[in-house]
Design a protein around this motif. Structure first.
Motif, mmCIF file in Angstrom:
data_model
loop_
_atom_site.group_PDB
_atom_site.id
_atom_site.type_symbol
_atom_site.label_atom_id
_atom_site.label_comp_id
_atom_site.label_asym_id
_atom_site.label_seq_id
_atom_site.Cartn_x
_atom_site.Cartn_y
_atom_site.Cartn_z
ATOM 1 N N PRO A 1 39.429 46.930 31.959
ATOM 2 C CA PRO A 1 40.048 48.176 32.434
ATOM 3 C C PRO A 1 41.033 47.855 33.547
ATOM 4 O O PRO A 1 40.913 46.836 34.233
ATOM 5 C CB PRO A 1 38.863 48.981 32.959
ATOM 6 C CG PRO A 1 37.902 47.934 33.449
ATOM 7 C CD PRO A 1 38.080 46.736 32.543
ATOM 8 N N PHE A 2 42.013 48.736 33.732
ATOM 9 C CA PHE A 2 43.038 48.567 34.767
ATOM 10 C C PHE A 2 43.097 49.820 35.632
ATOM 11 O O PHE A 2 42.798 50.925 35.179
ATOM 12 C CB PHE A 2 44.401 48.342 34.127
ATOM 13 C CG PHE A 2 44.539 47.049 33.371
ATOM 14 C CD1 PHE A 2 45.096 45.931 33.977
ATOM 15 C CD2 PHE A 2 44.095 46.945 32.054
ATOM 16 C CE1 PHE A 2 45.220 44.733 33.282
ATOM 17 C CE2 PHE A 2 44.219 45.756 31.362
ATOM 18 C CZ PHE A 2 44.779 44.646 31.965
ATOM 19 N N ARG A 3 43.540 49.628 36.858
ATOM 20 C CA ARG A 3 43.802 50.795 37.711
ATOM 21 C C ARG A 3 45.306 51.014 37.915
ATOM 22 O O ARG A 3 45.713 52.015 38.505
ATOM 23 C CB ARG A 3 43.078 50.671 39.047
ATOM 24 C CG ARG A 3 43.526 49.564 39.970
ATOM 25 C CD ARG A 3 42.834 49.698 41.325
ATOM 26 N NE ARG A 3 43.338 48.770 42.308
ATOM 27 C CZ ARG A 3 42.747 47.640 42.651
ATOM 28 N NH1 ARG A 3 41.605 47.296 42.067
ATOM 29 N NH2 ARG A 3 43.271 46.854 43.574
ATOM 30 N N SER B 1 43.709 44.950 37.618
ATOM 31 C CA SER B 1 42.523 45.343 36.866
ATOM 32 C C SER B 1 41.605 46.161 37.766
ATOM 33 O O SER B 1 41.785 46.213 38.996
ATOM 34 C CB SER B 1 41.780 44.112 36.336
ATOM 35 O OG SER B 1 41.022 43.508 37.364
ATOM 36 N N ALA B 2 40.609 46.759 37.154
ATOM 37 C CA ALA B 2 39.669 47.560 37.937
ATOM 38 C C ALA B 2 38.868 46.691 38.899
ATOM 39 O O ALA B 2 38.286 47.209 39.860
ATOM 40 C CB ALA B 2 38.727 48.306 37.001
ATOM 41 N N TYR B 3 38.848 45.373 38.644
ATOM 42 C CA TYR B 3 38.059 44.469 39.473
ATOM 43 C C TYR B 3 38.918 43.710 40.484
ATOM 44 O O TYR B 3 38.407 42.877 41.238
ATOM 45 C CB TYR B 3 37.335 43.454 38.573
ATOM 46 C CG TYR B 3 36.713 44.085 37.360
ATOM 47 C CD1 TYR B 3 35.709 45.046 37.480
ATOM 48 C CD2 TYR B 3 37.142 43.743 36.079
ATOM 49 C CE1 TYR B 3 35.151 45.649 36.360
ATOM 50 C CE2 TYR B 3 36.586 44.339 34.955
ATOM 51 C CZ TYR B 3 35.595 45.286 35.096
ATOM 52 O OH TYR B 3 35.043 45.886 33.990
ATOM 53 N N ALA B 4 40.221 43.969 40.501
ATOM 54 C CA ALA B 4 41.117 43.238 41.400
ATOM 55 C C ALA B 4 40.902 43.657 42.850
ATOM 56 O O ALA B 4 40.375 44.736 43.146
ATOM 57 C CB ALA B 4 42.569 43.486 41.002
ATOM 58 N N SER B 5 41.347 42.801 43.742
ATOM 59 C CA SER B 5 41.281 43.106 45.164
ATOM 60 C C SER B 5 42.067 44.370 45.474
ATOM 61 O O SER B 5 43.048 44.700 44.796
ATOM 62 C CB SER B 5 41.861 41.933 45.965
ATOM 63 O OG SER B 5 42.231 42.331 47.268
ATOM 64 N N ARG B 6 41.660 45.063 46.490
ATOM 65 C CA ARG B 6 42.384 46.275 46.884
ATOM 66 C C ARG B 6 43.775 45.947 47.389
ATOM 67 O O ARG B 6 44.608 46.837 47.544
ATOM 68 C CB ARG B 6 41.609 47.070 47.944
ATOM 69 C CG ARG B 6 41.429 46.351 49.264
ATOM 70 C CD ARG B 6 40.473 47.116 50.158
ATOM 71 N NE ARG B 6 40.298 46.486 51.467
ATOM 72 C CZ ARG B 6 40.981 46.813 52.548
ATOM 73 N NH1 ARG B 6 41.918 47.730 52.484
ATOM 74 N NH2 ARG B 6 40.732 46.210 53.702
ATOM 75 N N TRP B 7 44.050 44.645 47.624
ATOM 76 C CA TRP B 7 45.383 44.233 48.065
ATOM 77 C C TRP B 7 46.325 44.026 46.887
ATOM 78 O O TRP B 7 47.506 43.754 47.096
ATOM 79 C CB TRP B 7 45.280 42.944 48.884
ATOM 80 C CG TRP B 7 44.360 43.058 50.056
ATOM 81 C CD1 TRP B 7 43.159 42.448 50.225
ATOM 82 C CD2 TRP B 7 44.549 43.864 51.221
ATOM 83 N NE1 TRP B 7 42.580 42.806 51.420
ATOM 84 C CE2 TRP B 7 43.416 43.680 52.051
ATOM 85 C CE3 TRP B 7 45.565 44.743 51.652
ATOM 86 C CZ2 TRP B 7 43.271 44.323 53.282
ATOM 87 C CZ3 TRP B 7 45.419 45.385 52.876
ATOM 88 C CH2 TRP B 7 44.295 45.176 53.670
#
Length: 303
Positions: free
Chosen positions: A84-86, A247-253
């Motif tokens: 999944p992606f954001r 991605s949904a799991y990527a760093s907030r940066w």
């Protein structure tokens, strides 16, 4: 002399009623001046995607990284991204089935329906099948926390393309960031949907999907023409897969990608000109301009 005059008049009159040639530059959009698809690498299908349903109606040519999916009387088929992606850029080159395709939907879209059934978000590129001699309709749509139970609020914009999408592959893409959604065809922006409110914009992570299926109840002229399985199988071909972003799991940066040279997003002046040209010459429906719609439910139309 009289015969020559009559032939001249006939020639002029005939030319007035000839269909415009797609090869004429007058019927192609102006250059957007920037090509975002070139900024993202293609991926092999199985690196980024997997079968979702109808595996017996799906075939991958590994040599060309080209996926074929088809619909017949027994089933259609679909695929889904493994992550999944954001936010991100999501594209594929697609070639559509020619001839009678009424009732058939070929789609490339974002959704989180599996994570939020009945209350999901969705961003669609859908090709609405057609009858002989009529063009495909490309429908773009945005759903926010909706479902298919009759309460869904569609935000449809529809286009007849400036080329025949059955003759060759063309690249279709969705660029989704926390601020905007941009739909592109061969790198030409055709629609920009900006975030005007958290209530009218999808922000939860979504997966990338592709599918072909029977939507006879609504796909072609509101269901007037149905899928006719005398013309089966209905085939769609996908290649040049791109899915790049946070991605949904990527760093907030993780920084959202852009459809333009501007890192902050938005479109350049040339991209806006190209988009306005497409909307002026090829848009056939805009939900914001539909007097039959209850626009209290779509406040972004007048916000």
């Amino acid at each position: 002399m009289m015969m020559a005059l009559l032939l001249f008049v006939f020639a002029i009159s005939s030319s007035m009623f000839m269909a415009p040639s797609f090869s004429s530059s007058a019927y192609w959009p102006p250059s957007p001046g920037y090509w975002p698809s070139h900024k993202f690498r293609s991926m092999s299908f199985y690196k980024g995607f997997t079968n979702l349903w109808g595996p017996q109606h799906q075939s991958l040519d590994n040599n060309n990284n080209a996926l074929t999916i088809w619909l017949d009387r027994t089933s259609g088929s679909g695929f889904k991204s493994v992550r999944p992606f954001r936010s991100g850029y999501f594209g594929a080159s697609i070639k559509l089935h020619p001839g009678y395709t009424a009732g058939v939907i070929t789609a490339f879209y974002l959704s989180n329906n599996e994570a939020h059934p009945g209350f999901h978000d969705e961003v669609d590129i859908e090709f609405l099948g057609t009858t002989f001699g009529k063009p495909y309709t490309l429908q773009t749509n945005v759903y926010i926390r909706g479902s298919g139970d009759g309460k869904i609020i569609g935000r449809e914009m529809k286009f007849h393309l400036w080329f025949d999408p059955t003759k060759d592959f063309h690249h279709y893409a969705i660029l989704w960031t926390p601020k905007e959604i941009i739909f592109l065809v061969d790198d030409v922006p055709i629609r920009r949907y900006p975030k005007k409110s958290v209530y009218t914009f999808p922000l939860r992570p979504m997966w990338v999907y592709g599918s072909i299926w029977d939507a006879s109840s609504w796909a072609t002229e509101d269901g007037k023409y149905k899928a006719d399985y005398r013309y089966q199988p209905f085939v769609a071909r996908y290649t040049n897969f791109k899915a790049s972003g946070c991605s949904a799991y990527a760093s907030r940066w993780c920084h959202p990608v852009s459809a333009s040279p501007y890192r902050s997003g938005g479109l350049t002046r040339h991209q806006y000109w190209a988009m306005r040209w497409v909307q002026r010459h090829h848009m056939v429906y805009n939900y914001c301009q539909d007097p039959k719609r209850d626009h209290r439910l779509t406040p972004e139309c007048w916000a």
